[in-house]
Design a protein around this motif. Sequence first.
Motif, PDB file in Angstrom:
ATOM      1  N   UNK A   1      56.950  83.108 -94.138  1.00 25.73           N
ATOM      2  CA  UNK A   1      55.559  82.680 -93.946  1.00 25.73           C
ATOM      3  C   UNK A   1      54.827  83.639 -93.018  1.00 25.73           C
ATOM      4  N   UNK A   2      55.528  84.151 -92.001  1.00 28.78           N
ATOM      5  CA  UNK A   2      54.905  85.051 -91.043  1.00 28.78           C
ATOM      6  C   UNK A   2      54.420  86.336 -91.719  1.00 28.78           C
ATOM      7  N   UNK A   3      55.176  86.794 -92.689  1.00 36.06           N
ATOM      8  CA  UNK A   3      54.742  87.995 -93.428  1.00 36.06           C
ATOM      9  C   UNK A   3      53.391  87.738 -94.105  1.00 36.06           C
ATOM     10  N   UNK A   4      53.255  86.571 -94.736  1.00 40.71           N
ATOM     11  CA  UNK A   4      51.969  86.246 -95.393  1.00 40.71           C
ATOM     12  C   UNK A   4      50.849  86.114 -94.359  1.00 40.71           C
ATOM     13  N   UNK A   5      51.199  85.547 -93.204  1.00 37.91           N
ATOM     14  CA  UNK A   5      50.183  85.423 -92.149  1.00 37.91           C
ATOM     15  C   UNK A   5      49.688  86.796 -91.720  1.00 37.91           C
ATOM     16  N   UNK A   6      50.627  87.731 -91.579  1.00 37.45           N
ATOM     17  CA  UNK A   6      50.241  89.093 -91.181  1.00 37.45           C
ATOM     18  C   UNK A   6      49.346  89.731 -92.245  1.00 37.45           C
ATOM     19  N   UNK A   7      49.701  89.531 -93.522  1.00 38.95           N
ATOM     20  CA  UNK A   7      48.869  90.080 -94.614  1.00 38.95           C
ATOM     21  C   UNK A   7      47.455  89.497 -94.555  1.00 38.95           C
ATOM     22  N   UNK A   8      47.380  88.195 -94.320  1.00 42.62           N
ATOM     23  CA  UNK A   8      46.047  87.547 -94.264  1.00 42.62           C
ATOM     24  C   UNK A   8      45.233  88.028 -93.066  1.00 42.62           C
ATOM     25  N   UNK A   9      45.913  88.216 -91.911  1.00 42.08           N
ATOM     26  CA  UNK A   9      45.198  88.704 -90.728  1.00 42.08           C
ATOM     27  C   UNK A   9      44.630  90.098 -90.983  1.00 42.08           C
ATOM     28  N   UNK A  10      45.435  90.960 -91.589  1.00 46.05           N
ATOM     29  CA  UNK A  10      44.954  92.302 -91.914  1.00 46.05           C
ATOM     30  C   UNK A  10      43.768  92.235 -92.883  1.00 46.05           C
ATOM     31  N   UNK A  11      43.878  91.367 -93.857  1.00 47.66           N
ATOM     32  CA  UNK A  11      42.775  91.215 -94.852  1.00 47.66           C
ATOM     33  C   UNK A  11      41.477  90.767 -94.168  1.00 47.66           C
ATOM     34  N   UNK A  12      41.619  89.734 -93.306  1.00 42.03           N
ATOM     35  CA  UNK A  12      40.423  89.215 -92.633  1.00 42.03           C
ATOM     36  C   UNK A  12      39.857  90.218 -91.632  1.00 42.03           C
TER      37      UNK A  12
ATOM     38  N   UNK B   1      36.860  88.124 -97.141  1.00 46.26           N
ATOM     39  CA  UNK B   1      36.003  87.558 -98.194  1.00 46.26           C
ATOM     40  C   UNK B   1      34.671  87.095 -97.584  1.00 46.26           C
ATOM     41  N   UNK B   2      33.623  87.081 -98.387  1.00 49.40           N
ATOM     42  CA  UNK B   2      32.303  86.706 -97.897  1.00 49.40           C
ATOM     43  C   UNK B   2      31.530  86.049 -99.033  1.00 49.40           C
ATOM     44  N   UNK B   3      30.566  85.184 -98.672  1.00 54.13           N
ATOM     45  CA  UNK B   3      29.754  84.544 -99.727  1.00 54.13           C
ATOM     46  C   UNK B   3      28.876  85.582-100.431  1.00 54.13           C
ATOM     47  N   UNK B   4      28.767  85.439-101.725  1.00 55.95           N
ATOM     48  CA  UNK B   4      28.083  86.457-102.538  1.00 55.95           C
ATOM     49  C   UNK B   4      27.243  85.762-103.601  1.00 55.95           C
ATOM     50  N   UNK B   5      25.996  86.285-103.786  1.00 54.02           N
ATOM     51  CA  UNK B   5      25.118  85.760-104.826  1.00 54.02           C
ATOM     52  C   UNK B   5      25.204  86.675-106.042  1.00 54.02           C
ATOM     53  N   UNK B   6      25.779  86.162-107.078  1.00 53.28           N
ATOM     54  CA  UNK B   6      25.975  86.937-108.305  1.00 53.28           C
ATOM     55  C   UNK B   6      24.761  86.730-109.227  1.00 53.28           C
ATOM     56  N   UNK B   7      23.932  87.790-109.373  1.00 52.57           N
ATOM     57  CA  UNK B   7      22.755  87.705-110.233  1.00 52.57           C
ATOM     58  C   UNK B   7      23.025  88.225-111.644  1.00 52.57           C
ATOM     59  N   UNK B   8      24.149  88.893-111.839  1.00 53.01           N
ATOM     60  CA  UNK B   8      24.424  89.547-113.121  1.00 53.01           C
ATOM     61  C   UNK B   8      25.091  88.628-114.127  1.00 53.01           C
ATOM     62  N   UNK B   9      25.772  87.642-113.639  1.00 48.31           N
ATOM     63  CA  UNK B   9      26.552  86.785-114.534  1.00 48.31           C
ATOM     64  C   UNK B   9      25.649  85.944-115.443  1.00 48.31           C
ATOM     65  N   UNK B  10      24.530  85.468-114.888  1.00 51.40           N
ATOM     66  CA  UNK B  10      23.618  84.610-115.645  1.00 51.40           C
ATOM     67  C   UNK B  10      22.183  84.986-115.306  1.00 51.40           C
TER      68      UNK B  10
ATOM     69  N   UNK C   1      32.589  83.527-103.784  1.00 52.26           N
ATOM     70  CA  UNK C   1      33.156  84.256-102.657  1.00 52.26           C
ATOM     71  C   UNK C   1      33.655  85.604-103.154  1.00 52.26           C
ATOM     72  N   UNK C   2      33.047  86.649-102.655  1.00 58.54           N
ATOM     73  CA  UNK C   2      33.534  87.990-102.983  1.00 58.54           C
ATOM     74  C   UNK C   2      34.833  88.216-102.232  1.00 58.54           C
ATOM     75  N   UNK C   3      35.742  88.956-102.847  1.00 59.88           N
ATOM     76  CA  UNK C   3      37.076  89.123-102.277  1.00 59.88           C
ATOM     77  C   UNK C   3      37.078  89.987-101.031  1.00 59.88           C
ATOM     78  N   UNK C   4      36.034  90.775-100.862  1.00 59.35           N
ATOM     79  CA  UNK C   4      36.076  91.727 -99.756  1.00 59.35           C
ATOM     80  C   UNK C   4      36.991  92.868-100.132  1.00 59.35           C
ATOM     81  N   UNK C   5      38.214  92.768 -99.734  1.00 64.63           N
ATOM     82  CA  UNK C   5      39.221  93.763-100.122  1.00 64.63           C
ATOM     83  C   UNK C   5      40.038  93.199-101.272  1.00 64.63           C
ATOM     84  N   UNK C   6      39.919  93.815-102.427  1.00 59.28           N
ATOM     85  CA  UNK C   6      40.722  93.375-103.582  1.00 59.28           C
ATOM     86  C   UNK C   6      42.199  93.580-103.325  1.00 59.28           C
ATOM     87  N   UNK C   7      42.537  94.621-102.551  1.00 63.42           N
ATOM     88  CA  UNK C   7      43.953  94.891-102.231  1.00 63.42           C
ATOM     89  C   UNK C   7      44.521  93.725-101.431  1.00 63.42           C
ATOM     90  N   UNK C   8      43.725  93.216-100.474  1.00 61.36           N
ATOM     91  CA  UNK C   8      44.195  92.090 -99.681  1.00 61.36           C
ATOM     92  C   UNK C   8      44.458  90.869-100.542  1.00 61.36           C
TER      93      UNK C   8
END
Length: 855
Positions: free
Chosen positions: A706-717, A722-731, A739-746
């Motif tokens: 679990x600690x490994x996943x916590x470290x991955x999440x801390x690095x991602x954040x 991730x951040x709120x995003x207004x998608x105008x292209x979809x519709x 929610x935009x992913x921010x870092x897709x790698x994360x």
Amino acid sequence: CHPGCLLLQLLLVASFSQAEELLCRQRGDADNPQLSKDGDFMLGGIFSFHSSWINRQDSYTQKPLPLECTSLNFRGFQYSQAMLFAIEEINNSTELLPGISLGYKIYDVCGSIARGVRVTLALTNGNEILSSLSAPCTRPAQVQAIMGETSSSPCMAIATVIGPFHIPMISHFATCACLSDKTKYPSFLRTIPSDYYQSRALAQLVKHFGWTWVGAIRTNDDYGNNGIAIFTETAQHLGICLEYSVSFFRTDPPEKIQKIIYMIKASTSKVIVAFLSHMDMDVLIHELSNHNLTGYQWVGSESWIFDSQIAAMDINHILDGAIGLSIPKAHVSGMREFMLDVKPLNSSSNEMFPEFWETLFNCKFKQSKSSPGNQRECTGHEDLTGVQNSFTDMSLMPIFNNVYKGVYAVAHALHNILRCNKTCNNKVQLDPFTILQHIKNIQFKTKEGDEVYFDENGDPAAKYEIINWQPTEHGIVDFVTVGLYDASLPADKQLNLQNKSLIWAQNSQQVPLSVCSEKCPPGTRKVLQKGKPVCCYDCIRCAEGEISNITDSITCVRCHPEFWSNERRDACVKKEAEFLSYEEIMGSLLTAASLFGTCITAVVAFIFFRYRKTPIVRANNSELSFLLLFSLTLCFLCSLTFIGRPSEWSCMLRHTAFGITFVLCISCVLGKTIVVLMAFRATLPGSNVMKWFGPAQQKLSVVGFTLIQVIICILWLTISPPFPFKNFDESKHKIILECALGSAIGFWAVLGYIGLLAMLCFILAFLARKLPDNFNEAKFITFSMLIFCAVWITFIPAYVSSPGKFSVAVEIFAILASSFGLLFCIFIPKCYIILLKPEKNTKKNMMGKEAPKSF
């Protein structure tokens, strides 16, 4: 002849020619004024007592006859009477030019430009024959200033001739803007505004009533051509188009005027701008009456719009409702009485008197050249009372006032030059240039309070009244002032229409419509029709996402990305924000499923806690079971973070909570799987493997994974959360809040780590599925991991292809499905035994051996 003799003859001829050149001779016949009076200072007058003349075809074999004028014009007499009134008033004044008398010489030019130039030269040079060789051929002008002419074209010719000599010329009715050019006409002044302002005012008037598609008729002279040229230029800037613009002159063949009538009939515009002199309007109104061409809205220039004579000729009411500009109304006390006093004309000796008197009183003298016919005989003592004709019509009093002001301008200039106080200095040398400069700089008020001055172009202030022809019950046209135009005011305040009811063509109360194309309503834009003026266009509906909220828009404006055009395309409305909410059915069902899973997990946990001392619960590390149930509870609850409006915190929480709780859950399952494998390895002889994977090691493995996943999440954040995003292209019609992913790698690191643990757990459970025991948890773990992997493998393409809130719903469904899979596959069989098969929940039964089974 001998060459020397020939040379002598040439010298004699040259000497004789030189002597003749020293003698000033008048060539041609003398031009005598029609009205004249001697005075200390002379004023010239040029008016048209006749409106036309007889055309002759000269053979050039004999001397041409003098110009024979026809069509007596009472207007010319009225202008001359106004001039005489001003002169008489000045001569009787003790304040202006005291002791100085003004004389006059007034000529009739019959509207002929050539005759106008001829009499101008007569006014400047005089008609005296100088026979003495000692008499100078150059001497001061005979007149100090010239009043007239009435039309622009004659004024241009006359001003060109006298301009180099700086002899002042003041016109009362020549309005062509071209005459303001002081490089061409340095000595020309006028007491009527320039057509530069009138033409612009007419264009603004047309624009005010919304007429964008009009026709134009003009007099084919400098007045009409220059006036319409300025009108056209201004109209184009105001978005007004001319369907046609034609010209004619009163002496043109009837066929040309007929073509104009046919052009009007064929046109689609209902408004006609007439920049015509009153004499040309006489001709046109006659033709219009012959064709009964009614229903058109006429817009007139000052030359005819307030002329009662034109109104009297309009017997078919073709011009009813006409609107246009006129010189502001004026009143000069005593002028009307003076002009109507025709007795002095009876005593004059000019040759025009009989013709004037006969036309005025509709009678004939005995000695008249024409046959009396049925007309009564003139006595010379006729009374003007009761006579109704253009001579008794005082509707042109504003123009008479212009003549009056012009004479007074010259008088004030002379007054200043002669330094008059109680007496005038007669010894001051007068020259035309000095008089001209003083007139240009003059500024005074008439007895009626009118201020008189000239600008740098020799023009007065431009002020007009807006006149509307309103027919009365008696068939007489009433010239009603409905507004004012003052060029000295700011552009947006120059045109001022009063709150008065207007009458339009055919006695209508509604403003007529004259457009090439109807106005484009909001929601559309104008597209020009090929090969036609800019006023002819089609109305095209704005595209989706674009609007036009004004009439006659030339473009459509794209809405802001957060807005979309309404159905009418005339306003941008805020797009509906789309996200998976608790209020909608799908959100409610998923919330209910999440809470249901949480409740089921809590019930299972309660059952396990209630029967925690039974063999089935104690077997295979009950602490891991409770930790697994806790992590499943978190898994069910973390799905709730995906529901609702995305925010900065919810976006960071939903993915990290999901990643950590699922790793905690899989770590527990992995620990249980390893325990199963190690437990059966420990039953082999000499094996002490369980001491390396006891309860402490199991807990540490769960914490470590679990600690490994916590470290991955801390690095991602930390790096790119991730951040709120207004998608105008979809519709097009909605804003997708996600929610935009921010870092897709994360994101893929978090998901990949869960998948790695799940695959590892599946492989270990698959290896332990056939171990020979009644209690073999690896079977159920294998099934749960099989469901888990199937769900998440299916999730990836479904997540990518789902639009908007459905992608979030797919992710929640995957979380719930995998959570239910683990809960049901691992814990429901045990609850079944605990609750329904308690006889199997014994240590002996748990330790029983069975033949291996495959599945």
